[in-house]
Design an enzyme around this catalytic site. Structure first.
Site, PDB file in Angstrom:
ATOM      1  N   ARG A 161      12.354   1.335   1.453  1.00 45.53           N
ATOM      2  CA  ARG A 161      11.763   1.970   0.263  1.00 45.53           C
ATOM      3  C   ARG A 161      11.859   3.479   0.470  1.00 45.53           C
ATOM      4  O   ARG A 161      11.233   4.010   1.386  1.00 45.53           O
ATOM      5  CB  ARG A 161      10.305   1.556   0.107  1.00 45.53           C
ATOM      6  CG  ARG A 161      10.091   0.089  -0.224  1.00 45.53           C
ATOM      7  CD  ARG A 161       8.593  -0.205  -0.321  1.00 45.53           C
ATOM      8  NE  ARG A 161       8.313  -1.471  -0.981  1.00 45.53           N
ATOM      9  CZ  ARG A 161       7.858  -2.561  -0.350  1.00 45.53           C
ATOM     10  NH1 ARG A 161       7.668  -2.546   0.948  1.00 45.53           N
ATOM     11  NH2 ARG A 161       7.607  -3.658  -1.036  1.00 45.53           N
ATOM     12  N   ARG A 168      -0.414  -6.030 -10.799  1.00 45.77           N
ATOM     13  CA  ARG A 168      -0.511  -6.354  -9.370  1.00 45.77           C
ATOM     14  C   ARG A 168      -1.571  -5.534  -8.659  1.00 45.77           C
ATOM     15  O   ARG A 168      -1.946  -5.829  -7.533  1.00 45.77           O
ATOM     16  CB  ARG A 168       0.854  -6.204  -8.687  1.00 45.77           C
ATOM     17  CG  ARG A 168       1.359  -4.783  -8.596  1.00 45.77           C
ATOM     18  CD  ARG A 168       2.831  -4.742  -8.202  1.00 45.77           C
ATOM     19  NE  ARG A 168       3.041  -4.354  -6.812  1.00 45.77           N
ATOM     20  CZ  ARG A 168       4.214  -3.969  -6.308  1.00 45.77           C
ATOM     21  NH1 ARG A 168       5.300  -3.964  -7.072  1.00 45.77           N
ATOM     22  NH2 ARG A 168       4.328  -3.624  -5.066  1.00 45.77           N
ATOM     23  N   ASN A 184       6.812  -9.205  -5.790  1.00 48.61           N
ATOM     24  CA  ASN A 184       5.582  -8.454  -6.083  1.00 48.61           C
ATOM     25  C   ASN A 184       5.560  -8.074  -7.564  1.00 48.61           C
ATOM     26  O   ASN A 184       4.571  -8.303  -8.272  1.00 48.61           O
ATOM     27  CB  ASN A 184       5.488  -7.187  -5.238  1.00 48.61           C
ATOM     28  CG  ASN A 184       5.603  -7.470  -3.748  1.00 48.61           C
ATOM     29  OD1 ASN A 184       5.394  -8.596  -3.327  1.00 48.61           O
ATOM     30  ND2 ASN A 184       5.941  -6.473  -2.963  1.00 48.61           N
ATOM     31  N   CYS A 233      12.466 -10.145  -0.868  1.00 48.19           N
ATOM     32  CA  CYS A 233      11.796  -9.104  -0.074  1.00 48.19           C
ATOM     33  C   CYS A 233      10.390  -8.777  -0.578  1.00 48.19           C
ATOM     34  O   CYS A 233       9.823  -7.761  -0.195  1.00 48.19           O
ATOM     35  CB  CYS A 233      12.641  -7.843   0.003  1.00 48.19           C
ATOM     36  SG  CYS A 233      13.054  -7.155  -1.593  1.00 48.19           S
ATOM     37  N   HIS A 281      -6.317   4.230   7.436  1.00 46.98           N
ATOM     38  CA  HIS A 281      -5.574   4.655   8.626  1.00 46.98           C
ATOM     39  C   HIS A 281      -6.160   4.076   9.902  1.00 46.98           C
ATOM     40  O   HIS A 281      -5.441   3.677  10.806  1.00 46.98           O
ATOM     41  CB  HIS A 281      -5.659   6.170   8.761  1.00 46.98           C
ATOM     42  CG  HIS A 281      -4.452   6.852   8.234  1.00 46.98           C
ATOM     43  ND1 HIS A 281      -3.184   6.471   8.586  1.00 46.98           N
ATOM     44  CD2 HIS A 281      -4.308   7.881   7.386  1.00 46.98           C
ATOM     45  CE1 HIS A 281      -2.323   7.236   7.975  1.00 46.98           C
ATOM     46  NE2 HIS A 281      -2.979   8.105   7.225  1.00 46.98           N
TER      47      HIS A 281
HETATM   48  C1  PEP Z   1       8.712  -6.221  -5.157  1.00 47.13           C
HETATM   49  O1  PEP Z   1       8.431  -5.840  -6.299  1.00 47.13           O
HETATM   50  O2  PEP Z   1       8.565  -7.400  -4.765  1.00 47.13           O
HETATM   51  C2  PEP Z   1       9.254  -5.265  -4.175  1.00 47.13           C
HETATM   52  C3  PEP Z   1       9.698  -5.655  -3.007  1.00 47.13           C
HETATM   53  O3  PEP Z   1       9.230  -3.951  -4.523  1.00 47.13           O
HETATM   54  P1  PEP Z   1       7.919  -3.019  -4.419  1.00 47.13           P
HETATM   55  O4  PEP Z   1       6.838  -3.822  -3.759  1.00 47.13           O
HETATM   56  O5  PEP Z   1       8.357  -1.823  -3.647  1.00 47.13           O
HETATM   57  O6  PEP Z   1       7.644  -2.726  -5.855  1.00 47.13           O
HETATM   58 MG    MG Z   2       9.058  -3.881  -6.942  1.00 42.74          MG
END
Ligand code: PEP
Ligand code: MG
Length: 616
Positions: A333, A509, A498, A546, A226
């Site tokens: 989200r 990840r 991601n 995204c 934070h």
């Molecule tokens: C992704 O997986 O690239 C994505 C945008 O969704 P999140 O990061 O919320 O899993």
């Molecule tokens: Mg995702």
């Protein structure tokens, strides 16, 4: 507001050393580059004032007395937080939002919360002193959060660490108020000061006046906490976790803090200072230039228009989106609705939240992703609503997650669809499904979507003639490979790199063990991006990207070359990406993409991208 019994702020303790005659040698330290920019100034060393010692074996004879002491400490803490809130007006807008929402979290914790119930319980049933009950309960809640997040996604770990920090922070405040220990105050800081601390708590950041403090360097802390988020919002160059900082610095010593590289220099030489001064000037020019970009179109030099939108995780980020110059929200989200909550917000509550966000975008579109709850992520609210996340799955990322979880327990999805549809009269909106792997899932969700719309219409709820488009995330290899089939039935696609990287490379990840193998630019991932993009374009379906790489100005030229025109990223990345794309011609991007797609390893891909960025 009554303020009389508040412990008076004391000036921070300063470490004094005798003056030296010869110029002290330059000391260079490295820490986490947390907030970019360079600043030079005299150090003010702030050492932690100790919190009272607590005897873990102490037992209270009189629980009523302990509860009364606790009530008083809570009351005092609430007043202090109110006062901090009153001071917010001196901060820049971003800082007001970040710190304001954090203070709101603290305020709620001090209300009739689970934390308060737990502390009372420890006093009443466990015979603890108020101090011990506070320490045990805040620590146990913090530990539970960290345990839940262990092994979960990187973002989850970071969020859990932040929330654990909030419990500890509020615990410290209560302890200080129980023992009447003094708080730090930065109000007497001379303009131009570099704040040097062992550790800076988020509430300390709320006391920082950015017109006086030019940089922050600390010995502890991490760049996702934070404190870091707030310093970022305040725009103060910051280096955290610089080892041996407080032992090496002294009050008044000249310091150079480079928040871009993570370097801290104590007693810089004339040469170092000259370089740093150039860095300060460059940083000021860069801020000005990025600010001017806000109203300019995201257009390539060859004329093609791009769409740069923002990802939104919390409604508190909305003003940042407006400032960034993003043209809408490409990924909302909605997990925030279910975090920290015991019950799920009902249809009307959700509709009101969505409508407010959509309305704020003033005609720019908002893409709302229905909740993407992961197998390993715990949500009291969703469990109570009947979603059994089946936490015993050996590999949660491959278990009950996203759309498949929603389809198994469709009431949550129905409620969310209905809320979004109700809110859709507030402005342009799209609905997005997470973690799609088959066309069948898409069809099932689409049928449900239309059923919900029919039910609302029957009840006389005003909906437009055409429903908001229903689209999908492409974040599994299956979805990318089946892009052509999915694009026939989804009204738009958004590539989530991601997760796509994780599932393609079989690399978690969030795992530090395999972090060095997580490469969104691996040729395998790039081929899937290309396949999905071409499939969507062949069917004239809008497609965007995204994942995190959308906010990397070095990577965007390649993505443009692969045919993408729409990107959604963290709001603060929009100006830099816009600056990069305005200097590009489509032909150059296309050529880069050709070369990159011939590469067979990520090292070569990275080299090509870096050379392109360097203009080679
Ligand atoms: C992704 O997986 O690239 C994505 C945008 O969704 P999140 O990061 O919320 O899993
Ligand atoms: Mg995702």
């Amino acid at each position: 507001m009554k303020t009389t019994d508040r412990p008076e702020p004391v000036p921070p303790r300063r470490r004094r050393r005798p003056a030296r005659s010869a110029a002290p040698p330059e000391i260079r330290l490295m820490g986490d580059a947390t907030v970019g920019g360079v600043a030079i100034g005299p150090a003010m060393l702030v050492l932690e004032s100790p919190t009272p010692d607590i005897d873990p074996t102490a037992r209270a004879d009189d629980p009523d007395h302990e509860r009364a002491r606790l009530a008083e400490a809570i009351e005092r803490s609430v007043r202090q937080i109110e006062r901090l809130r009153d001071r917010l007006a001196i901060l820049p807008e971003d800082g007001q939002i970040e710190i304001g929402s954090l203070l709101e979290v603290y305020r709620r914790m001090l209300g009739p919360s689970r934390l308060q119930r737990g502390i009372h319980d420890r006093i009443t049933r466990g015979g603890r002193t108020a101090e011990l009950a506070v320490r045990e309960e805040t620590e146990s809640l913090a530990q539970a959060l960290l345990r839940d997040a262990a092994g979960a996604g990187g973002e989850d770990t970071a969020t859990a660490q932040r929330r654990a920090g909030e419990f500890r922070e509020i615990g410290q405040r209560l302890l200080r108020n129980l023992g009447r220990a003094p708080f730090r105050s930065f109000s007497a800081v001379p303009a131009g000061t570099v704040l040097v601390a062992e550790q800076l708590r988020p509430a300390d950041a709320a006391l920082i006046d950015p017109s006086r403090i030019v940089a922050v360097a600390t010995e502890e802390g991490g760049s996702t906490g934070h404190t870091a988020i707030m310093l970022r919002a305040l725009g103060i160059p910051t280096v955290l976790a610089a080892h041996r900082l407080t032992a090496s610095a002294r009050d008044g010593a000249t310091m150079v803090v480079d928040g871009t590289t993570g370097q801290v220099v104590i007693d810089p030489t004339e040469d170092t200072l000259a370089v740093a001064r150039r860095g300060v000037a460059e940083h000021a020019r860069e801020r000005q230039a990025l600010g001017r970009l806000r109203r300019l179109p995201a257009r390539l030099s060859s004329g093609e228009k791009l769409q740069l939108q923002a990802n939104l995780e919390l409604p508190a980020e909305l003003p940042l989106i407006a400032q960034s110059g993003a043209s809408g929200i490409g990924l909302l989200r909605t997990e925030f609705l279910f975090m920290n909550a015991m019950t799920m917000p009902d249809e009307d509550r959700q509709a009101a939240i969505y409508a407010e966000i959509i309305g704020t975008m003033a005609g720019d579109s908002t893409t709302i992703r229905v909740v993407d709850w992961g197998g390993e992520k715990h949500s009291d609210a969703l469990e109570r609503a009947g979603l059994n996340q089946e936490g015993d799955t050996i590999n949660p990322a491959l278990g009950m997650r996203g759309l498949r979880l929603l389809l198994r327990y469709p009431t949550v999805l129905e409620t969310q669809f209905a809320a979004i549809l109700k809110a859709s009269v507030a402005g342009p909106v799209r609905v997005m499904l997470p973690m799609v792997t088959t066309v069948l899932e898409l069809r099932e969700a689409r049928d449900l979507y239309h059923r919900v719309a029919r039910r609302l219409r029957r009840k006389g709820v005003p909906l437009g003639d055409t429903l908001p488009p229903l689209g999908i995330m492409v974040e599994t290899p299956a979805a990318a490979i089946m892009g052509d089939a999915l694009a026939q039935e989804a009204e738009f696609l958004a590539i989530g790199t991601n997760d796509l990287t994780m599932y393609t490379l079989a690399v978690d990840r969030a795992s530090a063990d395999v972090a060095s193998l997580y490469h969104p630019l691996h040729p395998a991932v790039l081929r899937l991006i290309q396949a999905a993009t071409e499939a969507a374009l062949r069917q004239y379906r809008p497609i965007s990207l995204c994942g995190e790489i959308a906010g990397d100005p070095r990577v965007v030229p390649l993505l443009v070359g692969l045919g993408l025109r729409s990107f959604s990223m963290t709001a603060s990345a929009v100006p830099r990406v816009k600056r990069a794309v305005r200097a590009l011609s489509f032909e150059d991007c296309r050529r880069l993409a050709h070369r990159v797609m011939e590469a067979s390893d990520v090292v070569e891909v990275t080299r090509l991208i870096d050379d392109f960025a360097a203009g080679a």
